[in-house]
Design a protein around this motif. Structure first.
Motif, short mmCIF file in Angstrom:
data_model
loop_
_atom_site.label_atom_id
_atom_site.label_comp_id
_atom_site.label_asym_id
_atom_site.label_seq_id
_atom_site.Cartn_x
_atom_site.Cartn_y
_atom_site.Cartn_z
N PHE A 58 -3.35 4.81 -4.91
CA PHE A 58 -4.26 3.66 -4.97
C PHE A 58 -5.71 4.12 -5.15
O PHE A 58 -6.57 3.34 -5.55
N GLY A 59 -5.98 5.39 -4.81
CA GLY A 59 -7.34 5.90 -4.99
C GLY A 59 -7.79 5.84 -6.44
O GLY A 59 -8.97 5.65 -6.74
N LYS A 60 -6.84 6.00 -7.36
CA LYS A 60 -7.15 5.94 -8.79
C LYS A 60 -7.16 4.50 -9.30
O LYS A 60 -7.71 4.23 -10.37
N TYR A 61 -6.54 3.60 -8.55
CA TYR A 61 -6.42 2.20 -9.00
C TYR A 61 -6.84 1.24 -7.88
O TYR A 61 -6.03 0.49 -7.35
N PRO A 62 -8.11 1.26 -7.50
CA PRO A 62 -8.56 0.42 -6.36
C PRO A 62 -8.40 -1.07 -6.61
O PRO A 62 -8.17 -1.83 -5.66
N ARG A 63 -8.51 -1.50 -7.87
CA ARG A 63 -8.35 -2.94 -8.13
C ARG A 63 -6.91 -3.39 -7.94
O ARG A 63 -6.65 -4.54 -7.56
N MET A 64 -5.98 -2.48 -8.19
CA MET A 64 -4.58 -2.80 -7.94
C MET A 64 -4.35 -2.99 -6.44
O MET A 64 -3.64 -3.91 -6.03
N ARG A 65 -4.98 -2.14 -5.65
CA ARG A 65 -4.87 -2.29 -4.19
C ARG A 65 -5.50 -3.60 -3.74
O ARG A 65 -4.96 -4.30 -2.87
N MET A 66 -6.65 -3.95 -4.32
CA MET A 66 -7.29 -5.22 -3.96
C MET A 66 -6.41 -6.41 -4.31
O MET A 66 -6.33 -7.38 -3.55
N PHE A 67 -5.72 -6.32 -5.46
CA PHE A 67 -4.82 -7.42 -5.84
C PHE A 67 -3.69 -7.56 -4.82
O PHE A 67 -3.36 -8.68 -4.41
N SER A 110 -1.50 2.17 3.15
CA SER A 110 -2.77 2.33 2.46
C SER A 110 -3.47 0.99 2.24
O SER A 110 -4.69 0.86 2.48
N VAL A 111 -2.71 0.00 1.80
CA VAL A 111 -3.27 -1.34 1.57
C VAL A 111 -3.82 -1.92 2.87
O VAL A 111 -4.94 -2.45 2.91
N CYS A 112 -3.05 -1.80 3.94
CA CYS A 112 -3.45 -2.41 5.22
C CYS A 112 -4.65 -1.70 5.85
O CYS A 112 -5.56 -2.34 6.38
N LEU A 113 -4.68 -0.37 5.78
CA LEU A 113 -5.81 0.37 6.35
C LEU A 113 -7.10 0.03 5.60
O LEU A 113 -8.15 -0.18 6.22
N ALA A 114 -7.02 0.00 4.26
CA ALA A 114 -8.20 -0.34 3.47
C ALA A 114 -8.67 -1.76 3.80
O ALA A 114 -9.89 -2.01 3.91
N ALA A 115 -7.73 -2.67 4.01
CA ALA A 115 -8.08 -4.05 4.33
C ALA A 115 -8.75 -4.14 5.71
O ALA A 115 -9.74 -4.87 5.88
N VAL A 116 -8.23 -3.40 6.68
CA VAL A 116 -8.81 -3.42 8.03
C VAL A 116 -10.24 -2.87 8.00
O VAL A 116 -11.16 -3.45 8.60
N TYR A 117 -10.45 -1.77 7.29
CA TYR A 117 -11.80 -1.22 7.15
C TYR A 117 -12.73 -2.24 6.52
O TYR A 117 -13.87 -2.45 6.99
N SER A 118 -12.26 -2.87 5.45
CA SER A 118 -13.08 -3.87 4.75
C SER A 118 -13.42 -5.05 5.67
O SER A 118 -14.56 -5.53 5.69
N CYS A 119 -12.44 -5.49 6.44
CA CYS A 119 -12.65 -6.62 7.36
C CYS A 119 -13.73 -6.30 8.40
O CYS A 119 -14.60 -7.14 8.70
N PHE A 120 -13.70 -5.09 8.93
CA PHE A 120 -14.68 -4.75 9.97
C PHE A 120 -16.07 -4.48 9.39
O PHE A 120 -17.07 -4.68 10.08
N CYS A 159 -3.46 -10.61 10.18
CA CYS A 159 -2.44 -10.54 9.13
C CYS A 159 -2.05 -9.09 8.85
O CYS A 159 -0.86 -8.74 8.85
N PHE A 160 -3.03 -8.23 8.63
CA PHE A 160 -2.72 -6.85 8.24
C PHE A 160 -2.21 -6.02 9.42
O PHE A 160 -1.37 -5.14 9.24
N MET A 161 -2.68 -6.32 10.63
CA MET A 161 -2.15 -5.61 11.80
C MET A 161 -0.71 -6.03 12.08
O MET A 161 0.10 -5.21 12.54
N ALA A 162 -0.38 -7.29 11.78
CA ALA A 162 1.00 -7.74 11.96
C ALA A 162 1.95 -6.99 11.03
O ALA A 162 3.12 -6.77 11.37
N ILE A 163 1.45 -6.56 9.88
CA ILE A 163 2.28 -5.78 8.96
C ILE A 163 2.64 -4.43 9.59
O ILE A 163 3.78 -3.97 9.51
#
Length: 351
Positions: A58-67, A110-120, A159-163
Motif C-alpha cells: 500500500f506504500g506504493k498505492y496510497p490512494r488504493m488504501r484510502m479507497f 495496514s489499512v486500519c493502522l493508517a486509518a487510526v493514525y489519520s483519525c487521531f 470502526c477500525f478498532m473493531a476490525i
C-alpha cells in the motif's frame, strides 16, 4: 446518476485489474458522498476484495488504501454498521479454518493502522480548533459543528478498532496479528484513549489466552529493553486503566507456559512495585511471581526481600504460598547437606 453510470461501466474492467489512482479517488468520493448507495455493496465489494487479496504494498498505492478505508466507512454507515463491517472481515477470511489468501491479514492491518493514525491527527486538529473557539468566545453553532466532527472521528476509530478485534477471533490469523502489533504501531494518543483501550484489552486477552508460544510471546517487547504490551498494561503503564486485569491474564500465561525462567523473573524485578500492589489484593499471579523471585534469588537487596516477604504475609493466599516456599527451601537445604543439588531448578513448578 451520471456517477453511478460511470461506476457500473467501470466495474467489468476491474474484475482482473486494480483500479488506477484516479479511479480510486472517484470511488472514494462516491463512498463519502453516497455511503448508503447500493453501488457501494454491489460494485465496490468485489474490487475491494481483490485489492485485499492481491495487493503487495500500500506504500506504493496510497490512494488504493484510502479507497479501502472509505469503503469500510461506507459499510459502517449502513444499518447495524459495525456488524456489516465485521461480516465483511469474516467473508475475507472465508469459511475454512485457514484463510487461503495470505495477503488479506497484513493488508487489513495496514489499512486500519493508517486509518487510526489519520483519525487521531484529525482529532488533534479539531481539539486545537475547539480550544481556540472556547478561548475566543466563538458562536455556539461553530462549537457544535466541531463537537459533531469529534463525534464522527470517534465513530471512525471504533470502526477500525473493531476490525482488529474481529481479526483476533480467527486462530490462523492470531500469530500474524500478534507479530504485526508487537512493535506497538499505534500513536500514543490512541494508547491512552478509552474506546481504543476497550478493543486493545480484548485483543491482548485473546492473544494471551492462545496456547501457542509464538502467539502469546508477541506480547513481550520485540527486542531486549523494548517495551511490549505486557509492560504497557502493567499497573502504572500507559494502557492500564483496568486495575491490572489484562496484565494478570498475560502474567498467568507466561508463568504457566514458556517464561518460568530466571531471565524472565529478572526482568520482572523492574515491575516489582506493581506486582506487590497486586499481591496485596490477593492477586494469585502476582503472589506466585514474587514467590518465584524469592526462590530463585532474583532480588539481591535484603530490604527489598523483606518488603516482599511482608507483602506476601499480608494476605491469606500470600501466607500459604510463602509457607510452601519455605518448606521447599528447608527440603532443599536438607538435600544439600546430603550432597544433593546446590540450588533450586529454574524449571520448578509453581503450586
Amino acid at each position: 446518476m451520471a456517477h453511478e453510470n460511470i461506476i457500473v461501466a467501470l466495474a467489468p474492467l476491474l474484475e482482473n485489474n486494480h483500479p488506477s489512482p484516479e479511479i480510486c479517488d472517484f470511488f472514494s468520493k462516491h463512498c463519502k458522498n453516497s455511503p448508503r448507495s447500493n453501488l457501494v455493496i454491489e460494485m465496490f465489494t468485489p474490487v475491494v476484495q481483490r485489492i485485499l487479496k492481491h495487493n503487495m504494498d500500500f506504500g506504493k498505492y496510497p490512494r488504493m488504501r484510502m479507497f479501502v478505508q472509505d469503503y469500510i466507512l461506507a459499510l459502517n454507515s449502513q444499518n447495524e454498521g459495525l456488524k456489516v463491517v465485521q461480516n465483511f472481515v469474516k467473508s475475507m477470511h472465508g469459511p475454512a479454518s485457514t484463510c487461503p489468501h495470505p495477503r488479506v491479514l497484513p493488508n487489513l492491518v495496514s489499512v486500519c493502522l493508517a486509518a487510526v493514525y489519520s483519525c487521531f491527527e484529525e482529532r488533534q486538529k479539531a481539539l486545537t480548533t475547539l480550544c481556540v473557539t472556547v478561548l475566543c468566545s466563538v458562536a455556539v453553532g461553530d462549537k457544535n459543528t466541531l463537537n459533531r466532527v469529534l463525534q464522527d472521528i470517534e465513530e471512525k476509530v471504533q470502526c477500525f478498532m473493531a476490525i482488529f478485534s474481529t481479526l483476533c477471533t480467527f486462530e490462523d490469523w492470531r500469530p500474524g496479528l500478534g507479530s504485526l502489533l508487537q512493535p506497538i504501531p499505534f500513536p500514543d494518543e490512541a494508547l491512552a484513549h478509552e474506546k481504543v483501550l476497550i478493543h486493545l484489552r480484548d485483543i491482548i486477552k485473546k492473544l494471551a489466552e492462545d496456547q501457542r508460544c509464538m502467539v502469546h510471546m508477541t506480547l513481550l517487547g520485540i527486542r531486549e529493553n523494548k517495551e511490549g504490551w505486557f509492560q504497557l498494561f502493567c499497573p502504572g503503564g500507559l494502557c492500564c486503566n483496568d486495575e491490572g486485569e489484562a496484565f494478570t491474564v498475560m502474567l498467568e500465561k507466561f508463568m504457566a507456559c514458556c517464561c518460568r525462567r530466571k531471565k524472565f523473573l529478572q526482568n520482572m524485578s523492574k515491575m516489582l512495585g506493581p506486582c506487590m500492589l497486586l499481591a496485596l489484593r490477593e492477586n494469585t499471579a502476582a503472589i506466585e511471581v514474587m514467590c518465584a523471585m524469592l526462590e530463585l534469588e532474583v532480588v539481591e537487596n535484603s530490604d527489598t526481600k523483606m518488603q516482599m516477604v511482608t507483602t506476601l504475609q499480608s494476605t491469606q493466599t500470600g501466607k500459604k504460598q510463602y509457607a510452601a516456599l519455605c518448606e521447599r527451601q528447608i527440603a532443599l537445604r536438607e538435600l544439600q547437606q546430603k550432597g544433593g543439588p546446590k540450588k533450586a531448578d529454574i524449571t520448578f513448578k509453581i503450586h
